[in-house]
Design a protein around this motif. Structure first.
Motif, short mmCIF file in Angstrom:
data_model
loop_
_atom_site.label_atom_id
_atom_site.label_comp_id
_atom_site.label_asym_id
_atom_site.label_seq_id
_atom_site.Cartn_x
_atom_site.Cartn_y
_atom_site.Cartn_z
N PHE A 132 -3.44 -4.12 9.44
CA PHE A 132 -2.89 -5.41 9.00
C PHE A 132 -1.65 -5.20 8.14
N LEU A 133 -1.58 -4.08 7.42
CA LEU A 133 -0.39 -3.78 6.63
C LEU A 133 0.83 -3.61 7.54
N GLU A 134 0.65 -2.93 8.67
CA GLU A 134 1.75 -2.78 9.62
C GLU A 134 2.19 -4.14 10.17
N PHE A 135 1.21 -5.02 10.40
CA PHE A 135 1.53 -6.38 10.86
C PHE A 135 2.41 -7.09 9.85
N ARG A 136 2.04 -6.99 8.57
CA ARG A 136 2.85 -7.62 7.53
C ARG A 136 4.26 -7.03 7.50
N LEU A 137 4.33 -5.70 7.55
CA LEU A 137 5.61 -5.03 7.36
C LEU A 137 6.59 -5.33 8.49
N ILE A 138 6.11 -5.44 9.73
CA ILE A 138 7.05 -5.69 10.82
C ILE A 138 7.67 -7.08 10.68
N ALA A 196 7.34 -14.57 3.15
CA ALA A 196 6.29 -14.94 2.19
C ALA A 196 4.96 -15.17 2.90
N ALA A 197 5.01 -15.83 4.06
CA ALA A 197 3.77 -16.08 4.80
C ALA A 197 3.14 -14.77 5.26
N ALA A 198 3.98 -13.82 5.69
CA ALA A 198 3.45 -12.53 6.15
C ALA A 198 2.72 -11.79 5.03
N TRP A 199 3.23 -11.92 3.80
CA TRP A 199 2.60 -11.22 2.67
C TRP A 199 1.37 -11.95 2.15
N LEU A 200 1.35 -13.29 2.30
CA LEU A 200 0.31 -14.06 1.62
C LEU A 200 -0.89 -14.43 2.49
N ILE A 201 -0.72 -14.41 3.83
CA ILE A 201 -1.85 -14.83 4.67
C ILE A 201 -3.01 -13.84 4.52
N PRO A 202 -4.22 -14.35 4.45
CA PRO A 202 -5.39 -13.46 4.34
C PRO A 202 -5.69 -12.78 5.67
N PRO A 203 -6.10 -11.53 5.63
CA PRO A 203 -6.32 -10.78 6.89
C PRO A 203 -7.55 -11.23 7.67
N HIS A 204 -8.46 -11.96 7.03
CA HIS A 204 -9.70 -12.31 7.70
C HIS A 204 -9.65 -13.62 8.46
N ILE A 205 -8.51 -14.32 8.43
CA ILE A 205 -8.37 -15.57 9.19
C ILE A 205 -7.38 -15.31 10.32
N TRP A 207 -6.30 -16.84 13.12
CA TRP A 207 -5.29 -17.76 13.65
C TRP A 207 -4.08 -17.87 12.76
N LEU A 208 -4.22 -17.54 11.46
CA LEU A 208 -3.08 -17.60 10.55
C LEU A 208 -2.08 -16.46 10.79
N GLN A 209 -2.48 -15.46 11.55
CA GLN A 209 -1.59 -14.34 11.79
C GLN A 209 -0.36 -14.75 12.61
N ALA A 210 -0.45 -15.88 13.30
CA ALA A 210 0.71 -16.38 14.05
C ALA A 210 1.70 -17.13 13.16
N LEU A 211 1.30 -17.43 11.92
CA LEU A 211 2.13 -18.28 11.05
C LEU A 211 3.51 -17.70 10.75
N PRO A 212 3.65 -16.40 10.41
CA PRO A 212 5.00 -15.88 10.12
C PRO A 212 5.98 -16.07 11.27
N GLY A 213 5.50 -15.98 12.50
CA GLY A 213 6.39 -16.19 13.64
C GLY A 213 6.63 -17.66 13.92
#
Length: 244
Positions: A132-138, A196-205, A207-213
């Protein structure tokens, strides 16, 4: 310079009539960056299956191409409008080239992931996430690159405003430069929200992983609204200039 004889586009008299070596270099650099988005093969496809696989990657290429074209055209538009090529603009143009060449691979990764998401996996994703850290960083790298490109374009137009007397900019042309700054500030704000969204979204939800894009989808609403409002005011001021 007799400004009355210059061609007019979008209410702005075009002072940069000749293509310079700097513009040619920037154009070539953007063209090279766009080739890095093209589907690549170790060899030409020798079967329908390989050709079909290439076609599945085409939507991601188009999306990345459109974003690079956005910044290329902003530089082209600036060059045509003002014809400035002092030390500041040379440095800014070179910085734009460097940032573009750095940005192209995060762009390709994010666009392939986005197209994979929107097509339900039909378009293959090159975005391989190990954690998930790599997901945030990209998304952070992508957003910072996007903001840097927009900041350079905004800086160039601010420089044109500082040179308004030298360039003999009238009210319509000053407003046109201000509109470029405002539009690029919208791009910077959107990229900042995505980071900001990439850093703040919780890893356990999940569907929120699509929010930064998905944040970048706001540009499809905000950019036309801001652009149209400025365009109307610029055209009105340009009409007054022509009437005078």
């Amino acid at each position: 310079m007799d400004l009355s004889k210059l061609p007019v586009e979008g209410g702005v008299r075009l002072r940069g009539e000749q293509v310079t070596r700097l513009e040619t270099f920037v154009d070539a650099a953007f063209a090279f960056a766009m080739t890095l988005l093209v589907v690549s093969f170790d060899a030409m496809p020798d079967s329908f299956a390989e050709l079909y696989d290439a076609l599945r990657r085409f939507p991601a290429f188009l999306a990345g191409f459109a974003i690079l074209a956005l910044f290329w055209h902003a530089h082209h538009r600036f060059s045509r409008r003002y014809g400035l090529e002092d030390a500041t603009i040379v440095f800014a143009s070179l910085a734009l080239v460097a940032a573009t060449l750095f940005y192209v691979y995060p762009l390709r990764m994010v666009m392939s992931a986005a197209m994979g998401f929107f097509t339900g996996g039909w378009a293959p994703s090159e975005f391989k996430v190990g954690s998930f850290l790599e997901f945030r960083l990209i998304f952070v790298i992508y957003g910072v690159g996007f903001a840097v490109l927009a900041s350079i374009i905004a800086w160039m137009n601010l420089h044109a405003l500082r040179k308004a007397e030298f360039l003999q900019l009238d009210a319509a042309e000053r407003l046109a430069a201000e509109s470029e700054v405002a539009l690029n500030l919208v791009l910077i704000a959107c990229a900042s929200i995505s980071v900001a969204a990439a850093w703040l979204i919780p890893p356990h939800i999940g569907w929120l992983q699509a929010l930064p894009g998905m944040v970048y989808g706001l540009l499809g609403i905000v950019m036309p609204v801001v652009g149209i409002r400025y365009a109307r005011r610029i055209q009105a001021l340009a009409a007054q200039r022509e009437a005078a």
